[in-house]
Design a protein around this motif. Structure first.
Motif, mmCIF file in Angstrom:
data_model
loop_
_atom_site.group_PDB
_atom_site.id
_atom_site.type_symbol
_atom_site.label_atom_id
_atom_site.label_comp_id
_atom_site.label_asym_id
_atom_site.label_seq_id
_atom_site.Cartn_x
_atom_site.Cartn_y
_atom_site.Cartn_z
ATOM 1 N N ALA A 1 0.822 -1.212 0.000
ATOM 2 C CA ALA A 1 0.000 0.000 0.000
ATOM 3 C C ALA A 1 0.858 1.266 0.000
ATOM 4 O O ALA A 1 0.416 2.321 -0.449
ATOM 5 C CB ALA A 1 -0.941 -0.002 1.194
ATOM 6 N N SER A 2 2.102 1.151 0.472
ATOM 7 C CA SER A 2 2.996 2.313 0.494
ATOM 8 C C SER A 2 3.627 2.582 -0.877
ATOM 9 O O SER A 2 4.400 3.515 -1.026
ATOM 10 C CB SER A 2 4.091 2.121 1.552
ATOM 11 O OG SER A 2 5.046 1.173 1.105
ATOM 12 N N GLY A 3 3.300 1.738 -1.870
ATOM 13 C CA GLY A 3 3.807 1.965 -3.211
ATOM 14 C C GLY A 3 4.911 1.014 -3.629
ATOM 15 O O GLY A 3 5.401 1.095 -4.753
ATOM 16 N N ARG A 4 5.309 0.119 -2.776
ATOM 17 C CA ARG A 4 6.355 -0.848 -3.128
ATOM 18 C C ARG A 4 5.731 -2.093 -3.747
ATOM 19 O O ARG A 4 4.622 -2.473 -3.425
ATOM 20 C CB ARG A 4 7.149 -1.244 -1.897
ATOM 21 C CG ARG A 4 7.960 -0.102 -1.341
ATOM 22 C CD ARG A 4 8.915 -0.635 -0.286
ATOM 23 N NE ARG A 4 9.731 0.428 0.233
ATOM 24 C CZ ARG A 4 10.966 0.668 -0.160
ATOM 25 N NH1 ARG A 4 11.526 -0.089 -1.071
ATOM 26 N NH2 ARG A 4 11.652 1.667 0.358
ATOM 27 N N VAL A 5 6.483 -2.715 -4.623
ATOM 28 C CA VAL A 5 6.044 -3.970 -5.218
ATOM 29 C C VAL A 5 6.451 -5.098 -4.280
ATOM 30 O O VAL A 5 7.600 -5.166 -3.848
ATOM 31 C CB VAL A 5 6.681 -4.188 -6.608
ATOM 32 C CG1 VAL A 5 6.340 -5.559 -7.156
ATOM 33 C CG2 VAL A 5 6.234 -3.096 -7.560
ATOM 34 N N VAL A 6 5.509 -5.961 -3.981
ATOM 35 C CA VAL A 6 5.781 -7.113 -3.126
ATOM 36 C C VAL A 6 5.507 -8.366 -3.947
ATOM 37 O O VAL A 6 4.417 -8.536 -4.483
ATOM 38 C CB VAL A 6 4.882 -7.115 -1.865
ATOM 39 C CG1 VAL A 6 5.103 -8.372 -1.042
ATOM 40 C CG2 VAL A 6 5.127 -5.867 -1.030
ATOM 41 N N ALA A 7 6.503 -9.207 -4.088
ATOM 42 C CA ALA A 7 6.348 -10.473 -4.805
ATOM 43 C C ALA A 7 6.673 -11.589 -3.827
ATOM 44 O O ALA A 7 7.664 -11.531 -3.109
ATOM 45 C CB ALA A 7 7.289 -10.532 -5.996
ATOM 46 N N LEU A 8 5.802 -12.577 -3.784
ATOM 47 C CA LEU A 8 6.076 -13.725 -2.920
ATOM 48 C C LEU A 8 5.706 -15.005 -3.633
ATOM 49 O O LEU A 8 4.883 -15.011 -4.529
ATOM 50 C CB LEU A 8 5.338 -13.638 -1.586
ATOM 51 C CG LEU A 8 4.000 -13.010 -1.485
ATOM 52 C CD1 LEU A 8 3.006 -13.920 -0.804
ATOM 53 C CD2 LEU A 8 4.220 -11.829 -0.548
ATOM 54 N N SER A 9 6.354 -16.040 -3.229
ATOM 55 C CA SER A 9 6.088 -17.359 -3.763
ATOM 56 C C SER A 9 5.394 -18.158 -2.683
ATOM 57 O O SER A 9 5.944 -18.361 -1.604
ATOM 58 C CB SER A 9 7.413 -18.026 -4.156
ATOM 59 O OG SER A 9 7.176 -19.346 -4.576
ATOM 60 N N LEU A 10 4.166 -18.572 -2.974
ATOM 61 C CA LEU A 10 3.389 -19.340 -2.003
ATOM 62 C C LEU A 10 3.122 -20.718 -2.578
ATOM 63 O O LEU A 10 2.635 -20.848 -3.700
ATOM 64 C CB LEU A 10 2.059 -18.639 -1.705
ATOM 65 C CG LEU A 10 2.148 -17.247 -1.092
ATOM 66 C CD1 LEU A 10 0.776 -16.595 -1.045
ATOM 67 C CD2 LEU A 10 2.741 -17.325 0.292
ATOM 68 N N HIS A 11 3.414 -21.725 -1.803
ATOM 69 C CA HIS A 11 3.167 -23.096 -2.219
ATOM 70 C C HIS A 11 1.885 -23.565 -1.539
ATOM 71 O O HIS A 11 1.841 -23.745 -0.330
ATOM 72 C CB HIS A 11 4.347 -23.996 -1.832
ATOM 73 C CG HIS A 11 4.204 -25.399 -2.298
ATOM 74 N ND1 HIS A 11 4.438 -25.758 -3.602
ATOM 75 C CD2 HIS A 11 3.850 -26.509 -1.646
ATOM 76 C CE1 HIS A 11 4.237 -27.059 -3.724
ATOM 77 N NE2 HIS A 11 3.882 -27.532 -2.549
ATOM 78 N N GLN A 12 0.822 -23.717 -2.315
ATOM 79 C CA GLN A 12 -0.480 -24.160 -1.845
ATOM 80 C C GLN A 12 -0.986 -23.335 -0.651
ATOM 81 O O GLN A 12 -1.193 -23.862 0.439
ATOM 82 C CB GLN A 12 -0.451 -25.646 -1.500
ATOM 83 C CG GLN A 12 -0.201 -26.510 -2.721
ATOM 84 C CD GLN A 12 -0.130 -27.977 -2.373
ATOM 85 O OE1 GLN A 12 0.585 -28.369 -1.459
ATOM 86 N NE2 GLN A 12 -0.862 -28.778 -3.101
ATOM 87 N N PRO A 13 -1.211 -22.043 -0.862
ATOM 88 C CA PRO A 13 -1.723 -21.219 0.232
ATOM 89 C C PRO A 13 -3.168 -21.592 0.575
ATOM 90 O O PRO A 13 -3.884 -22.167 -0.251
ATOM 91 C CB PRO A 13 -1.662 -19.810 -0.338
ATOM 92 C CG PRO A 13 -1.810 -20.015 -1.809
ATOM 93 C CD PRO A 13 -1.090 -21.301 -2.101
ATOM 94 N N SER A 14 -3.579 -21.242 1.778
ATOM 95 C CA SER A 14 -4.972 -21.478 2.173
ATOM 96 C C SER A 14 -5.870 -20.614 1.290
ATOM 97 O O SER A 14 -5.429 -19.601 0.730
ATOM 98 C CB SER A 14 -5.173 -21.103 3.636
ATOM 99 O OG SER A 14 -5.100 -19.694 3.793
ATOM 100 N N PRO A 15 -7.145 -20.986 1.170
ATOM 101 C CA PRO A 15 -8.055 -20.159 0.368
ATOM 102 C C PRO A 15 -8.119 -18.701 0.855
ATOM 103 O O PRO A 15 -8.203 -17.780 0.036
ATOM 104 C CB PRO A 15 -9.408 -20.852 0.527
ATOM 105 C CG PRO A 15 -9.056 -22.290 0.767
ATOM 106 C CD PRO A 15 -7.792 -22.227 1.595
#
Length: 149
Positions: free
Chosen positions: A9-23
């Motif tokens: 929300a502060s304007g930064r790009v956030v990229a993450l790798s999630l393996h089978q996240p919860s719904p």
């Protein structure tokens, strides 16, 4: 997740790798991206992922989550070949559209230098071309594409 959302929300790009996240975690993402064989298979809101997979011929079974199915699709050789072929086709369409847009921009520059007033006609042609060649429609079996933000 709240901390990462605040960072985003502060304007930064956030990229993450999630393996089978919860719904719940999957639904909280702004954008879900699925990569396979070096290609972007899906990029969009998590809420649209199931429909996109179904449009590619890989509907989500009732007994698994969308995120889990996304992993299955790119892990199974049969479905992987289907989504990679669709991604390659979408990439070709995007390149054609970009090539057309670049050519039209070059024509506008040449016309501007020569004092021609044909730029309105070029703009109209550029707007009509992608509409007539949009890479397919829902349910046609052809991949849909969208531009990246």
């Amino acid at each position: 997740m709240r901390t990462l959302q605040q960072v985003a929300a502060s304007g930064r790009v956030v990229a993450l790798s999630l393996h089978q996240p919860s719904p719940a975690i999957f639904a909280s993402l702004d954008t879900a991206m699925l990569l396979a064989a070096g290609l972007m298979v899906y990029s969009g809101p998590p809420s649209a992922a199931a429909a996109a997979l179904e449009g590619l011929g890989c509907p989500v079974p009732r007994d698994i989550t969308v995120a889990e199915h996304m992993l299955h699709v790119v892990s199974d050789p049969d479905s992987l070949s289907v989504v990679v072929a669709a991604a390659l086709q979408r990439q070709q369409v995007q390149r054609a559209v970009l090539g057309h847009a670049n050519a039209a921009a070059g024509q506008r520059q040449r016309h501007a230098r020569s004092g021609s007033s044909d730029s309105a006609t070029l703009d109209q042609q550029q707007q009509l071309w992608p509409a007539a060649n949009n890479g397919g429609s829902a349910g046609s079996g052809s991949p849909r594409y969208s531009t990246l933000k």
